[in-house]
Write an enzyme that holds these catalytic residues in place. Structure first.
Site, short mmCIF file in Angstrom:
data_model
loop_
_atom_site.label_atom_id
_atom_site.label_comp_id
_atom_site.label_asym_id
_atom_site.label_seq_id
_atom_site.Cartn_x
_atom_site.Cartn_y
_atom_site.Cartn_z
N LYS A 1 34.50 45.38 40.06
CA LYS A 1 35.93 45.61 40.86
C LYS A 1 36.89 46.47 40.24
CE LYS A 1 35.37 40.59 42.08
NZ LYS A 1 35.99 39.44 42.21
N ASN B 1 38.85 39.10 38.25
CA ASN B 1 37.88 38.51 37.39
C ASN B 1 36.62 39.36 37.16
OD1 ASN B 1 36.91 38.39 39.92
ND2 ASN B 1 36.59 36.11 40.04
N TYR C 1 34.08 39.48 52.48
CA TYR C 1 34.61 38.01 51.96
C TYR C 1 34.84 37.27 53.12
CZ TYR C 1 35.33 39.45 47.20
OH TYR C 1 35.13 39.85 45.66
N HIS D 1 31.95 40.84 41.19
CA HIS D 1 31.31 40.18 41.83
C HIS D 1 29.66 40.14 41.96
CE1 HIS D 1 30.32 38.56 45.98
NE2 HIS D 1 29.48 39.48 45.86
N GLU E 1 24.94 40.79 51.91
CA GLU E 1 25.62 41.64 51.28
C GLU E 1 25.16 43.15 50.85
OE1 GLU E 1 28.12 37.94 48.91
OE2 GLU E 1 27.07 39.40 47.85
P1 DAT Z 1 33.11 34.18 42.81
O1 DAT Z 1 33.55 35.93 42.74
O2 DAT Z 1 32.92 33.52 41.42
O3 DAT Z 1 31.68 34.18 43.70
P2 DAT Z 1 34.64 33.03 44.90
O4 DAT Z 1 33.50 33.51 45.94
O5 DAT Z 1 34.87 31.53 44.88
O6 DAT Z 1 34.19 33.39 43.47
O7 DAT Z 1 35.93 33.68 45.37
C1 DAT Z 1 35.80 35.18 45.63
C2 DAT Z 1 36.72 35.88 44.92
O8 DAT Z 1 38.26 35.39 45.30
C3 DAT Z 1 36.79 35.45 43.29
O9 DAT Z 1 35.97 36.25 42.61
C4 DAT Z 1 38.37 35.67 43.02
C5 DAT Z 1 39.09 35.23 44.18
N1 DAT Z 1 39.46 33.83 44.03
C6 DAT Z 1 38.81 32.89 44.33
N2 DAT Z 1 39.35 31.80 43.94
C7 DAT Z 1 40.73 32.05 43.82
C8 DAT Z 1 41.82 31.23 43.47
N3 DAT Z 1 41.93 29.99 43.62
N4 DAT Z 1 43.05 32.15 43.45
C9 DAT Z 1 42.96 33.41 43.49
N5 DAT Z 1 41.95 34.19 43.68
C10 DAT Z 1 40.88 33.53 43.67
MG MG Z 2 31.57 34.27 45.97
#
Ligand code: DAT
Ligand code: MG
Length: 148
Positions: A9, A112, A49, A115, A126
């Site tokens: 990222k 974080n 997303y 991805h 994807e």
């Molecule tokens: P991951 O990246 O572990 O697959 P995800 O698909 O649930 O997680 O979410 C996609 C991204 O969105 C994640 O990497 C960071 C952001 N995100 C998820 N939950 C969030 C939250 N509660 N607050 C802010 N950003 C969030």
């Molecule tokens: Mg995800």
């Protein structure tokens, strides 16, 4: 042989963590079969997303992921999807175990670093968003031709 889409990222690129992240995945035993640097636009971010559309953090997520260039890569290996998710650590870096990428280098859920596809089915979808077939090296089929 399984494939997964990895995105390094914007903040990881800015923090010069590209080599570290790729190195951890390679050392785990996964093979890079495609990679490129690009800046995601809003349209690609919305498609990638799509599942998060309507959530409170969606707009912030799109703004963040499109802000500056990323590295996209496809990693291949047995159980690549699950292995990568375990190597990344939990979505919220504050809860991610030390020794994982997120657990060692991040603290903020919105920042974080990496991805990784969450299922084989989503990996296939994807990968198609980021790579054409001609950009993917057939490592597993041609492994005998690789030196090293
Ligand atoms: P991951 O990246 O572990 O697959 P995800 O698909 O649930 O997680 O979410 C996609 C991204 O969105 C994640 O990497 C960071 C952001 N995100 C998820 N939950 C969030 C939250 N509660 N607050 C802010 N950003 C969030
Ligand atoms: Mg995800």
């Amino acid at each position: 042989m399984e494939r997964s889409l990895v995105l390094i990222k914007p903040n990881a690129v800015q923090r010069d963590l590209v080599g570290t992240i790729i190195s951890r995945l390679e050392r785990r035993g996964l093979k890079i079969v495609a990679t490129k640097m690009l800046q995601m636009d809003e349209s690609l971010a919305h498609r990638h997303y799509a599942i998060h559309q309507g959530k409170a953090f969606f707009n912030e997520l799109v703004t963040f992921i499109t802000a500056s260039p990323i590295i996209a890569a496809i990693f291949e290996g047995e159980n690549a999807v699950d292995i990568i998710r375990r190597t990344m650590g939990e979505t919220d870096p504050a809860k991610a175990n030390p020794g994982t990428i997120r657990g060692d280098f991040a603290i903020d859920i919105g920042r974080n670093l990496i991805h990784g596809s969450d299922s084989v089915e989503n990996a296939v979808k994807e990968i198609k968003l980021f790579f054409s077939n001609g950009e993917i090296f057939e490592y597993s089929r041609e492994a005998d031709k690789w030196i090293g």
